[in-house]
Motif scaffolding. Structure first.
Motif, PDB file in Angstrom:
ATOM      1  N   GLN A  39       0.814  -1.216   0.000  1.00 35.48           N
ATOM      2  CA  GLN A  39       0.000   0.000   0.000  1.00 35.48           C
ATOM      3  C   GLN A  39       0.847   1.265   0.000  1.00 35.48           C
ATOM      4  O   GLN A  39       0.490   2.257  -0.651  1.00 35.48           O
ATOM      5  N   ILE A  40       1.949   1.258   0.725  1.00 31.70           N
ATOM      6  CA  ILE A  40       2.812   2.441   0.769  1.00 31.70           C
ATOM      7  C   ILE A  40       3.461   2.669  -0.586  1.00 31.70           C
ATOM      8  O   ILE A  40       3.479   3.794  -1.114  1.00 31.70           O
ATOM      9  N   GLU A  41       4.001   1.601  -1.165  1.00 27.21           N
ATOM     10  CA  GLU A  41       4.666   1.727  -2.467  1.00 27.21           C
ATOM     11  C   GLU A  41       3.703   2.200  -3.550  1.00 27.21           C
ATOM     12  O   GLU A  41       4.100   2.924  -4.472  1.00 27.21           O
ATOM     13  N   GLU A  42       2.451   1.817  -3.442  1.00 26.41           N
ATOM     14  CA  GLU A  42       1.468   2.157  -4.479  1.00 26.41           C
ATOM     15  C   GLU A  42       0.653   3.396  -4.153  1.00 26.41           C
ATOM     16  O   GLU A  42      -0.272   3.738  -4.900  1.00 26.41           O
ATOM     17  N   CYS A  43       0.982   4.085  -3.064  1.00 23.12           N
ATOM     18  CA  CYS A  43       0.267   5.298  -2.666  1.00 23.12           C
ATOM     19  C   CYS A  43      -1.240   5.058  -2.750  1.00 23.12           C
ATOM     20  O   CYS A  43      -1.978   5.728  -3.474  1.00 23.12           O
ATOM     21  N   VAL A  44      -1.682   4.080  -1.964  1.00 24.27           N
ATOM     22  CA  VAL A  44      -3.014   3.518  -2.122  1.00 24.27           C
ATOM     23  C   VAL A  44      -4.150   4.545  -1.981  1.00 24.27           C
ATOM     24  O   VAL A  44      -5.199   4.414  -2.611  1.00 24.27           O
ATOM     25  N   LEU A  45      -3.932   5.594  -1.189  1.00 29.91           N
ATOM     26  CA  LEU A  45      -4.988   6.596  -1.001  1.00 29.91           C
ATOM     27  C   LEU A  45      -5.039   7.632  -2.113  1.00 29.91           C
ATOM     28  O   LEU A  45      -6.002   8.400  -2.213  1.00 29.91           O
ATOM     29  N   GLY A  46      -4.006   7.680  -2.933  1.00 31.51           N
ATOM     30  CA  GLY A  46      -3.995   8.676  -4.005  1.00 31.51           C
ATOM     31  C   GLY A  46      -4.051  10.080  -3.447  1.00 31.51           C
ATOM     32  O   GLY A  46      -3.211  10.475  -2.646  1.00 31.51           O
ATOM     33  N   ASP A  47      -5.085  10.846  -3.850  1.00 32.94           N
ATOM     34  CA  ASP A  47      -5.238  12.230  -3.389  1.00 32.94           C
ATOM     35  C   ASP A  47      -6.192  12.369  -2.203  1.00 32.94           C
ATOM     36  O   ASP A  47      -6.560  13.481  -1.830  1.00 32.94           O
ATOM     37  N   ARG A  48      -6.579  11.259  -1.618  1.00 31.38           N
ATOM     38  CA  ARG A  48      -7.452  11.321  -0.452  1.00 31.38           C
ATOM     39  C   ARG A  48      -6.645  11.749   0.780  1.00 31.38           C
ATOM     40  O   ARG A  48      -5.525  11.286   0.970  1.00 31.38           O
ATOM     41  N   PRO A  49      -7.192  12.631   1.616  1.00 33.70           N
ATOM     42  CA  PRO A  49      -6.412  13.215   2.707  1.00 33.70           C
ATOM     43  C   PRO A  49      -6.043  12.214   3.801  1.00 33.70           C
ATOM     44  O   PRO A  49      -6.822  11.328   4.151  1.00 33.70           O
ATOM     45  N   LEU A  50      -4.845  12.390   4.333  1.00 32.26           N
ATOM     46  CA  LEU A  50      -4.305  11.533   5.379  1.00 32.26           C
ATOM     47  C   LEU A  50      -3.558  12.382   6.403  1.00 32.26           C
ATOM     48  O   LEU A  50      -2.751  13.229   6.039  1.00 32.26           O
ATOM     49  N   SER A  51      -3.833  12.156   7.674  1.00 29.46           N
ATOM     50  CA  SER A  51      -3.068  12.783   8.747  1.00 29.46           C
ATOM     51  C   SER A  51      -2.352  11.690   9.540  1.00 29.46           C
ATOM     52  O   SER A  51      -2.967  10.691   9.924  1.00 29.46           O
ATOM     53  N   SER A  61      -0.533   8.566   0.848  1.00 30.94           N
ATOM     54  CA  SER A  61      -1.356   9.560   0.153  1.00 30.94           C
ATOM     55  C   SER A  61      -0.485  10.675  -0.405  1.00 30.94           C
ATOM     56  O   SER A  61       0.569  10.993   0.161  1.00 30.94           O
ATOM     57  N   ARG A  62      -0.954  11.277  -1.482  1.00 34.32           N
ATOM     58  CA  ARG A  62      -0.265  12.459  -2.010  1.00 34.32           C
ATOM     59  C   ARG A  62      -0.725  13.718  -1.289  1.00 34.32           C
ATOM     60  O   ARG A  62      -0.153  14.794  -1.494  1.00 34.32           O
ATOM     61  N   LYS A  63      -1.766  13.593  -0.468  1.00 28.31           N
ATOM     62  CA  LYS A  63      -2.241  14.722   0.323  1.00 28.31           C
ATOM     63  C   LYS A  63      -2.197  14.319   1.797  1.00 28.31           C
ATOM     64  O   LYS A  63      -3.177  13.827   2.362  1.00 28.31           O
ATOM     65  N   MET A  97     -11.785  15.786   7.461  1.00 28.51           N
ATOM     66  CA  MET A  97     -13.173  15.996   7.038  1.00 28.51           C
ATOM     67  C   MET A  97     -13.335  17.299   6.258  1.00 28.51           C
ATOM     68  O   MET A  97     -14.065  17.347   5.258  1.00 28.51           O
ATOM     69  N   ASP A  98     -12.642  18.350   6.687  1.00 23.83           N
ATOM     70  CA  ASP A  98     -12.684  19.613   5.941  1.00 23.83           C
ATOM     71  C   ASP A  98     -12.098  19.430   4.543  1.00 23.83           C
ATOM     72  O   ASP A  98     -12.614  19.976   3.557  1.00 23.83           O
ATOM     73  N   SER A  99     -11.019  18.662   4.448  1.00 23.03           N
ATOM     74  CA  SER A  99     -10.386  18.411   3.148  1.00 23.03           C
ATOM     75  C   SER A  99     -11.311  17.630   2.240  1.00 23.03           C
ATOM     76  O   SER A  99     -11.378  17.872   1.024  1.00 23.03           O
ATOM     77  N   ILE A 100     -12.049  16.694   2.807  1.00 25.21           N
ATOM     78  CA  ILE A 100     -13.004  15.896   2.032  1.00 25.21           C
ATOM     79  C   ILE A 100     -14.121  16.785   1.499  1.00 25.21           C
ATOM     80  O   ILE A 100     -14.506  16.702   0.327  1.00 25.21           O
ATOM     81  N   GLU A 101     -14.635  17.657   2.367  1.00 23.20           N
ATOM     82  CA  GLU A 101     -15.762  18.514   1.990  1.00 23.20           C
ATOM     83  C   GLU A 101     -15.389  19.526   0.912  1.00 23.20           C
ATOM     84  O   GLU A 101     -16.252  20.007   0.183  1.00 23.20           O
ATOM     85  N   LYS A 102     -14.087  19.827   0.795  1.00 20.16           N
ATOM     86  CA  LYS A 102     -13.655  20.780  -0.221  1.00 20.16           C
ATOM     87  C   LYS A 102     -13.463  20.134  -1.587  1.00 20.16           C
ATOM     88  O   LYS A 102     -13.287  20.831  -2.580  1.00 20.16           O
ATOM     89  N   LYS A 103     -13.513  18.798  -1.616  1.00 17.74           N
ATOM     90  CA  LYS A 103     -13.350  18.100  -2.895  1.00 17.74           C
ATOM     91  C   LYS A 103     -14.616  18.231  -3.741  1.00 17.74           C
ATOM     92  O   LYS A 103     -15.723  18.293  -3.198  1.00 17.74           O
ATOM     93  N   PRO A 104     -14.466  18.230  -5.064  1.00 19.36           N
ATOM     94  CA  PRO A 104     -15.648  18.206  -5.923  1.00 19.36           C
ATOM     95  C   PRO A 104     -16.470  16.944  -5.653  1.00 19.36           C
ATOM     96  O   PRO A 104     -15.910  15.886  -5.367  1.00 19.36           O
ATOM     97  N   ALA A 105     -17.769  17.045  -5.713  1.00 17.56           N
ATOM     98  CA  ALA A 105     -18.641  15.913  -5.404  1.00 17.56           C
ATOM     99  C   ALA A 105     -18.327  14.680  -6.239  1.00 17.56           C
ATOM    100  O   ALA A 105     -18.451  13.549  -5.779  1.00 17.56           O
ATOM    101  N   ALA A 106     -17.861  14.889  -7.452  1.00 21.23           N
ATOM    102  CA  ALA A 106     -17.573  13.769  -8.343  1.00 21.23           C
ATOM    103  C   ALA A 106     -16.436  12.896  -7.839  1.00 21.23           C
ATOM    104  O   ALA A 106     -16.294  11.741  -8.236  1.00 21.23           O
ATOM    105  N   LEU A 107     -15.595  13.457  -6.947  1.00 22.27           N
ATOM    106  CA  LEU A 107     -14.453  12.713  -6.451  1.00 22.27           C
ATOM    107  C   LEU A 107     -14.782  11.952  -5.182  1.00 22.27           C
ATOM    108  O   LEU A 107     -13.967  11.164  -4.711  1.00 22.27           O
TER     109      LEU A 107
END
Length: 329
Positions: A222-234, A287-289, A318-328
């Motif tokens: 999962q780490i090597e493949e950046c499994v979350l992509g642009d989904r936010p991670l803290s 994640s990239r974010k 959650m704030d980062s999620i809410e700022k994403k376009p609905a399509a994502l």
């Protein structure tokens, strides 16, 4: 969909509920609170407790988050108020994959569909990431607080005979300051202690399978493949070494351990900071974010001593999620 008393509960709409649901083989306990989910895109926050830990440890985080977001806490099999697996299923180990599969069954029983935001502590992060593997498309973000990861076995040996020998008879919650610093009331702390004691067998089984679950997760890359992509991670790192230093000092003062056992424990402490930093920051690559928070004024159990930190990171995700376009979403 009903609770253990056969009373129907709408787990998506009720402001707060605390009950047990059958997953077919036994019941798991869950508690939910927060604003009703009015749209199919409203994320549900799911909390994953550490090894042997229970939902009571997250009471303050829940109270900080539920006025704004819907949050679900649950006890794994044999822990807290959840039933142990039936003896007929004794061949099924307490692995992280099994725990993730049982959570999916629980969510189905409660009719709680995604999207989900995952918040995990310690060993719970291994389970959360196995859940991510199984339900990737439903996951919109993650908080990993003092989280274990697939290479954790390179720092820890579980069980560690040296730590066990030196910590024998040490009241860890006292010497680490956890009981004093906890945000739980005296009554809540007492109930937590009782429930954790009752789940000792299940907690031990989780701990004994630690290397196996780490290597199982490692194989998913999962780490090597950046499994979350642009989904936010803290990723939250605390001062976990401090807890072990205090246990070491108390154990030595009691005369515990041989010279060699003390030396090995001390060697672990000497390499702790660099190894722990590497293990925590490596998770940022999921994640990239992502963002990294280092909290130096508390030990490993940040959910008990600094619930405000965990709540703040949940809000950021959650704030980062809410700022994403609905399509994502």
């Amino acid at each position: 969909m009903a609770d253990s008393n056969n009373n129907p509960i709408n787990w998506n709409a009720i402001l707060a509920a605390d009950s047990s649901l059958s997953i077919g083989t036994h019941t798991l306990h869950l508690t939910i609170s927060g604003p009703p989910r009015l749209t199919p895109t409203t994320p549900l926050i799911i909390v994953f407790c550490g090894s042997g830990d229970i939902t009571l440890s997250w009471k303050r985080v829940q109270s900080l988050i539920s006025p704004h977001h819907r949050i679900l806490l649950y006890d794994r099999s044999g822990l807290g108020l959840s039933q142990p697996r039936p003896k007929s299923l004794s061949s099924i180990k307490h692995t992280a994959v099994t725990a993730a599969e049982e959570l999916i069954s629980l969510l189905k029983a409660a009719d709680l569909a995604g999207p989900y935001m995952l918040c995990a502590h310690s060993y719970g992060a291994i389970i959360a990431r196995e859940f991510l593997h199984l339900k990737n498309k439903d996951i919109v973000g993650m908080v990993l607080a003092e989280a274990s990861q697939e290479r954790q076995y390179t720092l820890f040996k579980v069980p560690d005979e040296n730590i066990m020998a030196i910590s024998k008879g040490v009241k860890e919650s006292w010497v680490t300051g956890l009981k004093e610093d906890s945000n739980l009331s005296r009554e809540e702390w007492r109930e937590r202690a009782i429930q954790i004691s009752n789940g000792e067998e299940a907690g031990l089984e989780e701990a004994m399978g630690f290397i196996e679950v780490c290597k199982t997760l490692e194989g998913k890359r999962q780490i090597e493949e950046c499994v979350l992509g642009d989904r936010p991670l803290s990723v939250v790192r605390c001062h976990g070494k401090r807890d072990f230093e205090r246990v070491f000092e108390a154990g030595v003062k009691m005369g515990n351990g041989t010279v060699e056992q003390r030396r090995e424990f001390k060697n672990l402490l000497d390499r702790w900071d660099d190894a722990d930093h590497d293990l925590k920051t490596e998770q940022l690559k999921l994640s990239r974010k992502s963002r990294y928070v280092h909290v130096e004024d508390c030990g490993h159990n940040v959910q008990l001593t600094r619930p405000d930190v965990v709540a703040e990171e949940i809000r950021w995700v959650m704030d980062s999620i809410e700022k994403k376009p609905a399509a994502l979403l």
